[in-house]
Design an enzyme around this catalytic site. Sequence first.
Site, PDB file in Angstrom:
ATOM      1  N   GLU A 167       0.804  -1.219   0.000  1.00 12.68           N
ATOM      2  CA  GLU A 167       0.000   0.000   0.000  1.00 12.68           C
ATOM      3  C   GLU A 167       0.844   1.281   0.000  1.00 12.68           C
ATOM      4  OE1 GLU A 167      -2.771  -0.444   3.231  1.00 12.68           O
ATOM      5  OE2 GLU A 167      -3.566  -2.328   2.437  1.00 12.68           O
ATOM      6  N   ASN A 208       2.089  -4.430  -3.556  1.00 13.56           N
ATOM      7  CA  ASN A 208       0.706  -4.837  -3.318  1.00 13.56           C
ATOM      8  C   ASN A 208      -0.097  -3.627  -2.865  1.00 13.56           C
ATOM      9  OD1 ASN A 208      -1.227  -7.123  -2.990  1.00 13.56           O
ATOM     10  ND2 ASN A 208      -1.139  -6.609  -0.819  1.00 13.56           N
ATOM     11  N   HIS A 244     -10.291  -5.825  -2.531  1.00 11.21           N
ATOM     12  CA  HIS A 244     -11.304  -5.624  -1.488  1.00 11.21           C
ATOM     13  C   HIS A 244     -12.450  -4.810  -2.110  1.00 11.21           C
ATOM     14  CE1 HIS A 244      -8.940  -7.389   1.661  1.00 11.21           C
ATOM     15  NE2 HIS A 244      -7.927  -6.554   1.440  1.00 11.21           N
ATOM     16  N   GLU A 273      -6.087 -10.390  -2.171  1.00  8.97           N
ATOM     17  CA  GLU A 273      -6.856 -10.265  -0.930  1.00  8.97           C
ATOM     18  C   GLU A 273      -8.352 -10.133  -1.223  1.00  8.97           C
ATOM     19  OE1 GLU A 273      -5.310  -7.238   1.668  1.00  8.97           O
ATOM     20  OE2 GLU A 273      -3.231  -7.590   1.053  1.00  8.97           O
ATOM     21  N   ASP A 275     -12.202 -10.062  -1.435  1.00 12.61           N
ATOM     22  CA  ASP A 275     -13.492 -10.265  -0.776  1.00 12.61           C
ATOM     23  C   ASP A 275     -14.464  -9.249  -1.352  1.00 12.61           C
ATOM     24  OD1 ASP A 275     -12.662  -7.914   0.607  1.00 12.61           O
ATOM     25  OD2 ASP A 275     -12.139  -9.028   2.408  1.00 12.61           O
TER      26      ASP A 275
END
Length: 483
Positions: A167, A208, A244, A273, A275
């Site tokens: 990030e 990432n 996300h 990651e 979801d």
Amino acid sequence: MSSSPQSAFSTRTRLLLIMGVTTALAAVSLIAGLSTARAADPTLHQLAAAKGKYFGSATDNPELTDTAYTAILGTEFGQITPGNSMKWDTTEPTRNTFAFTKGDAIVSFAKSHNQIVRAHTLVWHSQLPSWVSSLASTEVQAAMENHITQVATHYAGQVYAWDVVNEPFNEDGTFRTSVFYNAMGSGYIATALRAARAADPTAKLYLNDYNIDGTGAKADAMYNLAVSLKAQGVPLDGIGFQGHLAIQYGFPTNMQANLQRFADLGLDVAITELDVRMILPRDATKDATQSTYYTNVVNACVAVTRCVGVTIWDYTDKYSWVPSVFSGQGAALPWDENLAKKPAYTAIYQALGGIVSTTSPSPSSPAPSTPAPQNGCKVVYTANPWTEGSGVGGFTASITITNTSSTAINGWALRFSLPSGQTLTQSGWNATYAVSGQAVTATNLSYNSAIGANGSTSIGFNGRWTGSYTSPAAFTLNNVTCS
């Protein structure tokens, strides 16, 4: 390994060797129906492995005591990511005192289940012990390089990849301020990657971030950084797209094309990651939209050769991070809090090429081929077409079926004709699809066979078009024309 990324072919080959060639071949045999006697349906990872990719899940140490949870974690997935046990506050809580017990437990679980590990993460602005934030600016680089060296050396040869820097960008594409950026400027990223390569020469090295899944300022900033790092000869093997997502915000723009432009730089790309959260309470319509999102992500990865795999951020709502961070939101994962599979699981399964078996309808329910007439129905068809060249493109279609009659429908078949030049490219989700020429029949699955009076259900599919894009003109449900 040299500082330049491996070719896409060698990357896929290495993945298949790690995951087991026999697993991939078994999955191919199952999917193709070449074996008439199969012991079990293929797992998500087996389906992905047959396409040269992995399918994985994040996990964390408290979950490893849940035997029902680990039974699924150890069999359904070919890759795992430690959610917290390799972050700085865990591995170096006090300066130059290192703790690897929690990370070792995740790696041990992976080894015992023939899984690869995406290690996460070496440098991040968050979850830092207070001593790091208190360092004088002249001490930051040495502390960062020492941390990377000690942690990556400890796990050298045991992990497939590292999220080296996590990030680094703000939403507008500017560099995020952090103890590292404040002390070293943007050059801290190159320094971190070089230190990671020296400590673990065989691991893939990633940057990432979240909200870079589709095109936009933040994704452009990551792309420009990748171009710059490669021009400098900095070791960078891949970009991680966290994924996300939330159904209330719309699906990321041009995800497949966005992944492809990074791959065209000679980089691996991965969904790291994933979801898809929703505003609670959960209902069938939200489930259908969530299923569409999961399908779209998997399809994008499958379509990009250098997309090496997909990782969901834990697999069950029981251990999701979402409710504790986003008030009133949740239900983000393919398994519910009771470890039962949700429609999102079926969507992923089908997007990976899995065939959903359906049971014969009960005597009280009409067979799909001879459905009982109903009194009324309404169909809302929406599509997201895109252009890939002059007169050619693809589209994702979503269909909401509403029963406008006063009695429930038990077992249904929706029929429509695709306009000339259109074809289905996937089996679709939330229904079984049969295609004859341009005619399509979508038949219910076991979990959505009943549509109550004034109730609805949603299905969808992906397709290709040539010429010009148009939508189907008419729909019938159980031989009744829908409005």
